[in-house]
Scaffold this motif. Structure first.
Motif, PDB file in Angstrom:
ATOM      1  N   PHE A  12      48.030  -4.715 -62.625  1.00 54.21           N
ATOM      2  CA  PHE A  12      48.037  -6.125 -63.016  1.00 54.21           C
ATOM      3  C   PHE A  12      47.626  -6.279 -64.480  1.00 54.21           C
ATOM      4  O   PHE A  12      48.210  -7.070 -65.210  1.00 54.21           O
ATOM      5  N   ILE A  24      41.544 -11.072 -61.579  1.00 55.85           N
ATOM      6  CA  ILE A  24      42.579 -10.269 -60.931  1.00 55.85           C
ATOM      7  C   ILE A  24      42.580 -10.391 -59.404  1.00 55.85           C
ATOM      8  O   ILE A  24      43.637 -10.613 -58.816  1.00 55.85           O
ATOM      9  N   ALA A  27      44.439 -13.437 -58.373  1.00 54.17           N
ATOM     10  CA  ALA A  27      45.683 -13.693 -59.087  1.00 54.17           C
ATOM     11  C   ALA A  27      46.833 -13.998 -58.128  1.00 54.17           C
ATOM     12  O   ALA A  27      47.045 -13.284 -57.154  1.00 54.17           O
ATOM     13  N   TRP A  35      53.756 -15.497 -65.097  1.00 57.88           N
ATOM     14  CA  TRP A  35      54.223 -14.698 -63.962  1.00 57.88           C
ATOM     15  C   TRP A  35      55.560 -15.281 -63.521  1.00 57.88           C
ATOM     16  O   TRP A  35      55.656 -16.140 -62.666  1.00 57.88           O
ATOM     17  N   LEU A  43      55.996  -5.879 -62.731  1.00 59.45           N
ATOM     18  CA  LEU A  43      54.854  -5.538 -61.879  1.00 59.45           C
ATOM     19  C   LEU A  43      55.290  -4.622 -60.741  1.00 59.45           C
ATOM     20  O   LEU A  43      54.625  -3.622 -60.455  1.00 59.45           O
ATOM     21  N   PHE A  66      47.865 -10.819 -55.859  1.00 64.79           N
ATOM     22  CA  PHE A  66      47.157  -9.543 -55.811  1.00 64.79           C
ATOM     23  C   PHE A  66      46.901  -9.165 -54.364  1.00 64.79           C
ATOM     24  O   PHE A  66      47.145  -8.029 -53.953  1.00 64.79           O
ATOM     25  N   TYR A  69      49.909  -7.756 -52.544  1.00 69.05           N
ATOM     26  CA  TYR A  69      50.149  -6.360 -52.908  1.00 69.05           C
ATOM     27  C   TYR A  69      49.153  -5.441 -52.202  1.00 69.05           C
ATOM     28  O   TYR A  69      49.523  -4.366 -51.735  1.00 69.05           O
TER      29      TYR A  69
END
Length: 82
Positions: A12, A24, A27, A35, A43, A66, A69
């Motif tokens: 990130f 983060i 995020a 973004w 990313l 985040f 992911y």
């Protein structure tokens, strides 16, 4: 942060260098200026390289934070089947 989260945070940071370490974990696509679709693909590429995985482009709609992911990389969310 565990090892996965620390490695992901580096990804990130590489794509969004203005993010602070405290920003983060929270995020999201909605909260990060810049973004956009290009950043999304960038990313994805950085994450794929860092983790040695392949992310199906159809999954990108779900990978907008985040946390998303983290769940994907830890196996908590299933890849989209064709």
């Amino acid at each position: 942060m565990n090892d996965l989260q620390m490695r992901l945070a580096k990804c990130f940071t590489a794509v969004f260098p203005k993010l602070t370490a405290s920003e983060i974990p929270g995020a999201t696509m909605a909260s990060i200026e810049g973004w956009d679709s290009l950043a999304t693909v960038t990313l994805m590429t950085v994450v794929e390289e860092e983790f040695g995985t392949t992310i199906d482009p159809e999954e990108l709609e779900q990978l907008q934070s985040f946390d998303a992911y983290v769940r994907r990389l830890s196996g908590e969310s299933e890849p989209i089947a064709n």
